[in-house]
Design an enzyme around this catalytic site. Structure first.
Site, PDB file in Angstrom:
ATOM      1  N   GLU A 198      29.089   8.800  88.864  1.00 25.19           N
ATOM      2  CA  GLU A 198      29.403   7.974  87.708  1.00 25.19           C
ATOM      3  C   GLU A 198      28.632   8.524  86.508  1.00 25.19           C
ATOM      4  O   GLU A 198      27.404   8.548  86.517  1.00 25.19           O
ATOM      5  CB  GLU A 198      28.986   6.524  87.996  1.00 25.19           C
ATOM      6  CG  GLU A 198      29.467   5.555  86.958  1.00 25.19           C
ATOM      7  CD  GLU A 198      29.021   4.125  87.247  1.00 25.19           C
ATOM      8  OE1 GLU A 198      27.833   3.926  87.564  1.00 25.19           O
ATOM      9  OE2 GLU A 198      29.862   3.217  87.157  1.00 25.19           O
ATOM     10  N   LYS A 209      19.336 -13.711  85.015  1.00 28.70           N
ATOM     11  CA  LYS A 209      18.549 -12.675  84.327  1.00 28.70           C
ATOM     12  C   LYS A 209      19.490 -11.624  83.742  1.00 28.70           C
ATOM     13  O   LYS A 209      20.061 -10.819  84.464  1.00 28.70           O
ATOM     14  CB  LYS A 209      17.565 -11.978  85.276  1.00 28.70           C
ATOM     15  CG  LYS A 209      16.561 -11.119  84.486  1.00 28.70           C
ATOM     16  CD  LYS A 209      15.849 -10.076  85.295  1.00 28.70           C
ATOM     17  CE  LYS A 209      16.589  -8.779  85.400  1.00 28.70           C
ATOM     18  NZ  LYS A 209      16.816  -8.086  84.103  1.00 28.70           N
ATOM     19  N   CYS A 226      32.245   0.122  84.193  1.00 29.51           N
ATOM     20  CA  CYS A 226      32.427   0.351  85.630  1.00 29.51           C
ATOM     21  C   CYS A 226      33.860   0.751  85.948  1.00 29.51           C
ATOM     22  O   CYS A 226      34.123   1.494  86.877  1.00 29.51           O
ATOM     23  CB  CYS A 226      32.044  -0.908  86.398  1.00 29.51           C
ATOM     24  SG  CYS A 226      32.956  -2.355  85.834  1.00 29.51           S
ATOM     25  N   GLY A 253      25.651  -4.348  88.566  1.00 27.58           N
ATOM     26  CA  GLY A 253      24.823  -3.261  88.052  1.00 27.58           C
ATOM     27  C   GLY A 253      25.101  -1.987  88.817  1.00 27.58           C
ATOM     28  O   GLY A 253      26.175  -1.820  89.412  1.00 27.58           O
ATOM     29  N   GLU A 298      28.799  -6.270  92.412  1.00 28.22           N
ATOM     30  CA  GLU A 298      29.790  -5.553  91.591  1.00 28.22           C
ATOM     31  C   GLU A 298      29.093  -4.312  91.068  1.00 28.22           C
ATOM     32  O   GLU A 298      28.204  -4.407  90.220  1.00 28.22           O
ATOM     33  CB  GLU A 298      30.247  -6.443  90.420  1.00 28.22           C
ATOM     34  CG  GLU A 298      30.985  -7.692  90.827  1.00 28.22           C
ATOM     35  CD  GLU A 298      32.361  -7.403  91.382  1.00 28.22           C
ATOM     36  OE1 GLU A 298      32.902  -6.314  91.127  1.00 28.22           O
ATOM     37  OE2 GLU A 298      32.879  -8.266  92.111  1.00 28.22           O
ATOM     38  N   GLU A 339      17.478  -6.366  80.284  1.00 26.97           N
ATOM     39  CA  GLU A 339      16.426  -6.361  79.266  1.00 26.97           C
ATOM     40  C   GLU A 339      16.869  -5.627  77.999  1.00 26.97           C
ATOM     41  O   GLU A 339      16.179  -5.653  76.986  1.00 26.97           O
ATOM     42  CB  GLU A 339      15.143  -5.747  79.832  1.00 26.97           C
ATOM     43  CG  GLU A 339      15.260  -4.321  80.359  1.00 26.97           C
ATOM     44  CD  GLU A 339      15.737  -4.240  81.818  1.00 26.97           C
ATOM     45  OE1 GLU A 339      16.460  -5.157  82.267  1.00 26.97           O
ATOM     46  OE2 GLU A 339      15.370  -3.257  82.494  1.00 26.97           O
TER      47      GLU A 339
HETATM   48  P1  NAD Z   1      21.107  -1.532  86.595  1.00 22.73           P
HETATM   49  O1  NAD Z   1      21.405  -1.527  88.035  1.00 22.73           O
HETATM   50  O2  NAD Z   1      20.086  -0.593  86.069  1.00 22.73           O
HETATM   51  O3  NAD Z   1      20.642  -2.982  86.104  1.00 22.73           O
HETATM   52  C1  NAD Z   1      21.436  -4.134  86.316  1.00 22.73           C
HETATM   53  C2  NAD Z   1      20.545  -5.349  86.319  1.00 22.73           C
HETATM   54  O4  NAD Z   1      19.684  -5.283  87.451  1.00 22.73           O
HETATM   55  C3  NAD Z   1      19.633  -5.473  85.085  1.00 22.73           C
HETATM   56  O5  NAD Z   1      19.523  -6.829  84.715  1.00 22.73           O
HETATM   57  C4  NAD Z   1      18.312  -4.957  85.620  1.00 22.73           C
HETATM   58  O6  NAD Z   1      17.188  -5.456  84.924  1.00 22.73           O
HETATM   59  C5  NAD Z   1      18.343  -5.480  87.047  1.00 22.73           C
HETATM   60  N1  NAD Z   1      17.468  -4.777  87.982  1.00 22.73           N
HETATM   61  C6  NAD Z   1      16.923  -3.542  87.873  1.00 22.73           C
HETATM   62  N2  NAD Z   1      16.134  -3.286  88.945  1.00 22.73           N
HETATM   63  C7  NAD Z   1      16.199  -4.373  89.757  1.00 22.73           C
HETATM   64  C8  NAD Z   1      15.618  -4.716  91.010  1.00 22.73           C
HETATM   65  N3  NAD Z   1      14.794  -3.886  91.635  1.00 22.73           N
HETATM   66  N4  NAD Z   1      15.933  -5.911  91.556  1.00 22.73           N
HETATM   67  C9  NAD Z   1      16.776  -6.752  90.933  1.00 22.73           C
HETATM   68  N5  NAD Z   1      17.328  -6.496  89.725  1.00 22.73           N
HETATM   69  C10 NAD Z   1      17.055  -5.321  89.147  1.00 22.73           C
HETATM   70  O7  NAD Z   1      22.515  -1.306  85.856  1.00 22.73           O
HETATM   71  P2  NAD Z   1      22.785  -1.149  84.307  1.00 22.73           P
HETATM   72  O8  NAD Z   1      22.345   0.222  83.891  1.00 22.73           O
HETATM   73  O9  NAD Z   1      22.289  -2.337  83.564  1.00 22.73           O
HETATM   74  O10 NAD Z   1      24.389  -1.233  84.283  1.00 22.73           O
HETATM   75  C11 NAD Z   1      25.213  -0.152  84.515  1.00 22.73           C
HETATM   76  C12 NAD Z   1      25.751  -0.169  85.934  1.00 22.73           C
HETATM   77  O11 NAD Z   1      26.411  -1.389  86.201  1.00 22.73           O
HETATM   78  C13 NAD Z   1      26.790   0.911  86.170  1.00 22.73           C
HETATM   79  O12 NAD Z   1      26.572   1.531  87.405  1.00 22.73           O
HETATM   80  C14 NAD Z   1      28.103   0.136  86.195  1.00 22.73           C
HETATM   81  O13 NAD Z   1      29.137   0.761  86.912  1.00 22.73           O
HETATM   82  C15 NAD Z   1      27.681  -1.140  86.805  1.00 22.73           C
HETATM   83  N6  NAD Z   1      28.646  -2.195  86.447  1.00 22.73           N
HETATM   84  C16 NAD Z   1      29.500  -2.664  87.411  1.00 22.73           C
HETATM   85  C17 NAD Z   1      30.447  -3.625  87.089  1.00 22.73           C
HETATM   86  C18 NAD Z   1      31.403  -4.169  88.119  1.00 22.73           C
HETATM   87  O14 NAD Z   1      31.927  -5.248  87.897  1.00 22.73           O
HETATM   88  N7  NAD Z   1      31.657  -3.484  89.225  1.00 22.73           N
HETATM   89  C19 NAD Z   1      30.513  -4.122  85.785  1.00 22.73           C
HETATM   90  C20 NAD Z   1      29.631  -3.615  84.841  1.00 22.73           C
HETATM   91  C21 NAD Z   1      28.688  -2.663  85.186  1.00 22.73           C
END
Ligand code: NAD
Length: 501
Positions: A395, A188, A297, A241, A263, A191
């Site tokens: 962050e 997934k 990140c 995420g 991650e 979105e």
């Molecule tokens: P997010 O946590 O909002 O979303 C990430 C994913 O999780 C999306 O696909 C989202 O639809 C899904 N999601 C949301 N709620 C969920 C739930 N309840 N259960 C399961 N899945 C759910 O993050 P974002 O805003 O898309 O991305 C930014 C974040 O990602 C930042 O905090 C960044 O640091 C982190 N990030 C980390 C790395 C790493 O490798 N450490 C790399 C890139 C981004």
């Protein structure tokens, strides 16, 4: 002020309508349509299916069947490897189309995305090599009566959930390794930027991945993410995420004790000693903080400068920041693109305003740029930051650099470690003692010395503390998607427990 490149209207735009890939077939969803408005151009560019739990259940069932009875886990490593190599070739051949979607949907500079696509191709090839080398251990040292063999078996069905900031690169840090191990998957994407992952689905079919092995569903985390992380037929969750959703993922997965790989976020420091090469550091500071508009990140969002060089370093960074080209993601010259959504833009600018209110100063930039369409922010340097301020601890996920100072190595290490995150760090000094002294004491998954944000498929990547759990990439990446099984084999007559008494 930085150099501004006003976005041009997207030539010949035809909104792309996407379906989901479930059990080898392109299919509609049950929950309506999600429209993606391009953050740099302000127009709708893609429409995805909004999956419901019904759709997620179908995708999980397809992955389960493909794992339990399908050919993929039963193939030789060489066969899986050859398929992954075909995928890599197809990604390379379709790189321009894939890059266009990440640039337009996520607002990333197109030249940068082309580089990410090159990196992704390399990762698929690396995973293909590892597919042939996955092996267990044998113990011929347990006495005449015992031979021990330790097997590595594919863990099963993996839920792969990715964020919006590196759509294609991050799915490529997970999926090829899961496939190399013989797993099946439900993927997934965010979105906000699902296009390139859905295009990957087309390439996987073309490369010969059997039906049901990779299922790609689109929709919100609330609608389907929770089910993907709690369903009893899923064996592992690989999530990238935010730290908040990462914790929720772990809680959801705990009900059935799934393996979880996380991650998450970062607040990455760069520690700079008085003997550092300031010219090279200033370039890396600007790159580290403003690359991907700071929506990264790994962003080097905290500078911890030795007090004696702080003023000169800030002046150098400000001079370079004025040369950064911000604007149209589709312009080849652009270095910093758009901010992902208007809501996120407000969050970033509110962070800067709160730092000012707390007593910090703005050494460069500080707010939005009006480029006629989309949402853009000026590269921003916040100086006079103290370790207790929110901008030094949370962050921000925007093009915002916070500057702190230190007097001794111990103090620098303390400031670097005194946050909840531990993804990566940088240290700059001509002296090996400083580099290694910091490098060994900073609690972070990656420490760069006299460079920043370099990487390679061979090098493991992941976080300490609340930046995550587990590592991606590197030679052990395939093993992450396996279970370990012991075969304890007896040779010859067995000395029985009962008869001996
Ligand atoms: P997010 O946590 O909002 O979303 C990430 C994913 O999780 C999306 O696909 C989202 O639809 C899904 N999601 C949301 N709620 C969920 C739930 N309840 N259960 C399961 N899945 C759910 O993050 P974002 O805003 O898309 O991305 C930014 C974040 O990602 C930042 O905090 C960044 O640091 C982190 N990030 C980390 C790395 C790493 O490798 N450490 C790399 C890139 C981004």
């Amino acid at each position: 002020m930085s150099i501004q490149i006003r976005p041009a209207a997207i030539a010949g735009l035809k909104v792309r309508e996407f379906e989901m890939l479930i059990d080898g077939r392109w299919t509609g969803g049950q929950g309506g349509i999600i429209e993606r408005v391009a953050p740099g151009h302000g127009v709708t560019v893609s429409r995805y299916q909004a999956a419901t739990e019904l759709d997620a259940n179908r995708a999980i069932a397809a992955a389960r069947t493909a794992f339990d009875t399908g050919p993929w886990p039963r193939m030789t490593g060489a066969e899986r490897s050859n398929t992954l190599l075909r995928v890599a070739d197809l990604i390379a051949a379709n790189a321009e189309e894939l890059a266009w979607f990440d640039a337009v949907e996520a607002g990333k500079p197109i030249a940068q995305v082309r580089g990410e696509l090159g990196g992704a191709v390399d990762i698929w090839r690396y995973a293909a090599a590892l597919a042939r080398d996955l092996h267990g251990e044998s113990y011929n040292t347990l006495g005449d009566g015992t031979l021990g063999v330790v097997l590595r078996e594919a863990i099963g069905v993996v839920s792969i959930i990715t964020p919006w900031n590196f759509p294609f690169l991050i799915v490529s840090q997970k999926l090829p390794f899961a496939l190399a191990a013989g797993c099946t998957a439900v993927v997934k994407p965010s979105e906000l930027s699902s296009g390139s992952t859905l295009l990957l689905g087309r390439l996987l079919i073309e490369a010969g991945i059997p039906a049901g092995v990779v299922n790609i569903i689109t929709g919100t985390g609330a609608a389907v993410g929770s089910l993907m992380t709690s369903h009893r037929d899923v064996d592992m969750v690989s999530f990238t995420g935010s730290t908040g959703v990462g914790k929720l993922t772990m809680r959801n997965a705990s009900e059935t004790l799934k393996k979880v790989s996380l991650e998450l976020g970062g607040k990455n420091p760069q520690i700079v000693f008085a003997d550092a090469n300031l010219e090279e550091f200033a370039d890396a500071a600007v790159f580290g903080a403003f690359f991907n508009a700071g929506e990264c990140c790994n962003a080097g969002s905290r500078l911890i400068l030795h007090r004696s060089i702080a003023e000169e370093a800030i002046a150098r960074i400000a001079t370079l920041s004025a040369k950064v080209r911000v604007g149209d993601p589709l312009n080849d010259e652009t270095q910093v693109g758009a901010i992902i959504t208007p809501m996120h833009f407000d969050k970033v600018t509110n962070h800067v305003a709160a730092a000012e209110a707390a007593g910090a100063g703005i050494a460069f930039g500080g707010g939005g740029l009006d480029l006629g369409m989309g949402q853009f922010m000026a590269p921003t340097i916040v100086s006079g930051v103290t370790p207790d301020m929110a901008i030094a601890r949370e962050e921000v996920f925007g093009p915002v650099l916070s500057v702190l100072t230190f007097d001794t190595l111990d103090e620098a290490v303390h400031i670097a470690n005194d946050v909840d995150y531990g993804l990566s760090a940088g240290v700059w000094s001509a002296a090996m003692d400083n580099c290694l002294g910091v490098g060994r004491r900073v609690r972070a998954g990656t420490v760069w010395m006299n460079t920043f944000m370099d990487g390679a498929s061979e090098l493991p990547f992941g976080g300490y503390k609340q930046s995550g759990l587990g590592r991606e990439l590197g030679r052990h990446a395939v093993e992450d998607y396996t279970e370990t099984k012991t075969l304890n084999m007896h040779i010859g007559a067995r000395s029985t427990w009962w008869v001996q008494r």
